[in-house]
Write a protein that holds these residues in place. Sequence first.
Motif, mmCIF file in Angstrom:
data_model
loop_
_atom_site.group_PDB
_atom_site.id
_atom_site.type_symbol
_atom_site.label_atom_id
_atom_site.label_comp_id
_atom_site.label_asym_id
_atom_site.label_seq_id
_atom_site.Cartn_x
_atom_site.Cartn_y
_atom_site.Cartn_z
ATOM 1 N N THR A 151 0.835 -1.203 0.000
ATOM 2 C CA THR A 151 0.000 0.000 0.000
ATOM 3 C C THR A 151 0.870 1.253 0.000
ATOM 4 O OG1 THR A 151 -1.733 -1.115 1.261
ATOM 5 C CG2 THR A 151 -1.799 1.287 1.231
ATOM 6 N N THR A 152 0.438 2.246 -0.770
ATOM 7 C CA THR A 152 1.069 3.563 -0.736
ATOM 8 C C THR A 152 0.006 4.585 -0.364
ATOM 9 O OG1 THR A 152 2.729 3.005 -2.402
ATOM 10 C CG2 THR A 152 2.260 5.342 -2.066
ATOM 11 N N ILE A 153 0.291 5.388 0.654
ATOM 12 C CA ILE A 153 -0.639 6.427 1.096
ATOM 13 C C ILE A 153 -0.051 7.781 0.711
ATOM 14 C CG2 ILE A 153 -1.787 7.494 3.070
ATOM 15 C CD1 ILE A 153 -1.549 4.781 4.487
ATOM 16 N N SER A 154 -0.731 8.460 -0.205
ATOM 17 C CA SER A 154 -0.241 9.755 -0.668
ATOM 18 C C SER A 154 -0.520 10.837 0.367
ATOM 19 C CB SER A 154 -0.912 10.132 -1.990
ATOM 20 O OG SER A 154 -0.549 11.446 -2.373
ATOM 21 N N PHE A 155 0.444 11.742 0.520
ATOM 22 C CA PHE A 155 0.271 12.905 1.391
ATOM 23 C C PHE A 155 0.012 14.179 0.581
ATOM 24 C CE2 PHE A 155 3.326 10.711 4.580
ATOM 25 C CZ PHE A 155 2.274 9.965 5.098
ATOM 26 N N ALA A 156 -0.068 14.048 -0.730
ATOM 27 C CA ALA A 156 -0.273 15.221 -1.588
ATOM 28 C C ALA A 156 -1.751 15.572 -1.614
ATOM 29 C CB ALA A 156 0.241 14.938 -2.992
ATOM 30 N N ASP A 157 -2.183 16.340 -0.631
ATOM 31 C CA ASP A 157 -3.589 16.707 -0.536
ATOM 32 C C ASP A 157 -3.755 17.896 0.403
ATOM 33 O OD1 ASP A 157 -3.418 15.657 2.113
ATOM 34 O OD2 ASP A 157 -4.008 13.669 1.405
ATOM 35 N N SER A 158 -4.989 18.277 0.634
ATOM 36 C CA SER A 158 -5.295 19.438 1.482
ATOM 37 C C SER A 158 -5.688 19.021 2.893
ATOM 38 C CB SER A 158 -6.431 20.253 0.852
ATOM 39 O OG SER A 158 -7.582 19.448 0.667
ATOM 40 N N LYS A 159 -5.263 17.836 3.318
ATOM 41 C CA LYS A 159 -5.601 17.344 4.651
ATOM 42 C C LYS A 159 -4.580 17.745 5.705
ATOM 43 C CE LYS A 159 -8.111 13.349 2.795
ATOM 44 N NZ LYS A 159 -8.194 11.868 2.736
ATOM 45 N N TRP A 160 -3.606 18.535 5.311
ATOM 46 C CA TRP A 160 -2.604 18.993 6.275
ATOM 47 C C TRP A 160 -3.163 20.100 7.148
ATOM 48 C CZ3 TRP A 160 2.384 17.068 6.885
ATOM 49 C CH2 TRP A 160 2.782 16.100 5.947
ATOM 50 N N ARG A 161 -2.706 20.158 8.375
ATOM 51 C CA ARG A 161 -3.056 21.236 9.303
ATOM 52 C C ARG A 161 -1.829 22.126 9.489
ATOM 53 N NH1 ARG A 161 -8.667 21.218 10.355
ATOM 54 N NH2 ARG A 161 -9.362 19.055 10.116
ATOM 55 N N VAL A 162 -2.046 23.423 9.562
ATOM 56 C CA VAL A 162 -0.920 24.365 9.629
ATOM 57 C C VAL A 162 -1.095 25.331 10.804
ATOM 58 C CG1 VAL A 162 -0.459 24.255 7.157
ATOM 59 C CG2 VAL A 162 -2.059 25.952 8.021
ATOM 60 N N MET A 163 0.041 25.742 11.372
ATOM 61 C CA MET A 163 0.019 26.698 12.474
ATOM 62 C C MET A 163 1.346 27.456 12.525
ATOM 63 S SD MET A 163 -1.632 28.085 15.015
ATOM 64 C CE MET A 163 -3.004 26.963 15.358
ATOM 65 N N ALA A 211 -8.851 25.463 -13.711
ATOM 66 C CA ALA A 211 -8.654 24.054 -14.032
ATOM 67 C C ALA A 211 -8.961 23.189 -12.807
ATOM 68 C CB ALA A 211 -7.216 23.825 -14.503
ATOM 69 N N SER A 212 -8.909 21.885 -12.992
ATOM 70 C CA SER A 212 -9.140 20.947 -11.890
ATOM 71 C C SER A 212 -7.971 20.979 -10.920
ATOM 72 C CB SER A 212 -9.307 19.526 -12.432
ATOM 73 O OG SER A 212 -10.445 19.429 -13.239
ATOM 74 N N PHE A 213 -8.283 21.018 -9.640
ATOM 75 C CA PHE A 213 -7.255 20.949 -8.600
ATOM 76 C C PHE A 213 -7.904 20.616 -7.267
ATOM 77 C CE2 PHE A 213 -4.941 23.008 -5.084
ATOM 78 C CZ PHE A 213 -3.774 22.256 -5.144
ATOM 79 N N GLY A 214 -7.280 19.719 -6.502
ATOM 80 C CA GLY A 214 -7.752 19.428 -5.152
ATOM 81 C C GLY A 214 -8.585 18.169 -5.089
ATOM 82 N N GLY A 215 -9.610 18.201 -4.245
ATOM 83 C CA GLY A 215 -10.413 17.025 -3.974
ATOM 84 C C GLY A 215 -11.545 16.825 -4.963
#
Length: 652
Positions: free
Chosen positions: A380-392, A470-474
């Motif tokens: 299995t490969t789990i991608s981290f390229a997404d908008s699920k990151w939290r920032v502070m 264009a298409s981007f994100g979820g």
Amino acid sequence: MKVFFLAVFACFCTQAGFAQLATGKLFSNHMVLQRNQAIPVWGKAAKRAKVSVSLNNIIKTATTDAQGNWKVKYPAMKEGGPYTMIVSSGKDTITYADVMLGEVWLCSGQSNMEFQLKNAYGFKAERKIADNIAVRQFYVPHKVSLKPETELTGGEWKIATANTVGDFSAVGYFYAKRLAENLHVTVGLINSSWGGTEAEDWISRDAMLASPELAAVVPGLPVNEKELAARADKRLKLWAYRGMPVVNYTTAELAAKPASFFDSWQQGYMPSSWEWVGRLYSYRGQGFIQRTIILDSTYVAEPSVITLGQTSTSAAIYINGVRIDKDGNSSDNKYQLPAGSWKGGANTLLVALGTQKDTSRFDIGLTAYSGDFNTRFADTTISFADSKWRVMPDLGKPYHFDFMPNNNAFSLYNAMINPLLPYGIAGVIWYQGEANVERAYQYRTVFPLLINNWREKWKSPFPFLFVQLASFGGTQNSNAGSSWAELREAQNTTLKLPNTGTAITIDVGDAFNIHPKDKATVGYRLAASAFNLVYHVPGFAESPQLASADFSTGYAMINLTHAENGLMVKDKYGYLKGFEIAGADHKFYYAQAVISGNQVRIWSPNVPKPVAARYAWTDAPIDANLFNTQGMPVSPFRTDDWPSVSSGKKFE
């Protein structure tokens, strides 16, 4: 005495410098002037001096005013050249060679317009033929200003050659190339764009004051750098802490927190620079990013590899409180993790981003190709390229703010548009909106305001062509809502303005990259719009748009514009995708659809009495596959006007 004479001489030289003959920065060797309309030429010289300008065997004269400003205006000329422009006043003479009369288009917007050809697909091929393409570019240097400027800080016209074309706007180049090939004239691009910028940056203060939607905001906007910093700080804290009191945590404290602790943090897309995340645009400091990874308990006993790209900062990386880079940062942030590094359920990945390694620039965050930003197990490969990151941001450490466009409104209009006036242009091509998706519904007002503002300043109803996002994100559904879909809708509503056109690009986007590399298709579709709207050249197709919908027969029958020659589906199995349908309860279901001539019939067994239909209503409509038979994608649409997820969110 010697010192006195030196001082007098220096003063004389300074005064003479102010009196030196000059033209506006837009005038240089290789310039392109707009054909078939009056040609203004302007500059500076000594007070009350006579200035003479010669172009195409026509001489125009003017006398400078009390501030040394002068301007002449030539009558409209047809395409041609190369010409020489000679400007003279007294003993001063300026000569500009290789002046062409052709089509001049202003290219503006944010990073997808600024995106350079050398980074786009097809660059090597274009570089080989660049010397034969009649395209030139003037790049407007980046600058922000709190007050309207009358002159640019620099810039010069560049001919497209193998050595220069890589620096051209990719969208602009492909657009201009298609125009040059079909109109047989030289095409000049004035590239005034800046990545990550909001539309409000490009609107003049007086236009905002005249807008019922934006006028109330203007008096409270900063008038100096101290107020700019205070505004940025206030907005950042309100955004990062969601209006709650600021609480600073140490890295050790955050590393020990469970995944649920970070649910209140703002979300952001990675891999990326912090400059593209929320209110972090002009923030210069340290901070944290966190991501929750949900795993089945079977992965606890497996080793894995985690890859987090690269960072220009000193970074500390933790998984469930255990630092994984304890032996020193890898050059590519790639780590072998032993069995037991993960747990079943919610895991927390925390990255503490520290000080810059290169203090000459600021770019904290993580950079990587989406395929190299993940954790890999045996199966299995789990991608981290997404908008699920939290920032502070780490406000417990020293930080400051740079004066950047999004600190304020109208700062780019002041410094990068106003100085272009009144240079003759054929029209504008525009690629922007990504920075406004949070306020997508308000874009229905902001975008037309910008267009009308520029037309008023140029005193011309010139054509304004723009790229739909264009298409981007979820790939969320309509029940969740999509601010990107709403921004595209706002762009489409702007087509109600006369002399406007669009290029639909959902099929050439990249869900994992906000900067898709296929800029040729974008430029060529813009050109198709220009040929239809402006130049009336036959043979160029445009994308279908929603015309009407009928629900009287228990299904939705959709009528589209630009579908006279029929529709087609791009799917090897022939199935239409991307449609949703809802009844009076406003609950949407994925729907079946078939092409019926130049119409589309949509239905779902879950919705016996449909009242609304939507197509490609998501941030990244990668499933959407409806085209007209000329190969142009159908624009995303909805038939309803139900409440939007971006309603009520406004510029402030």
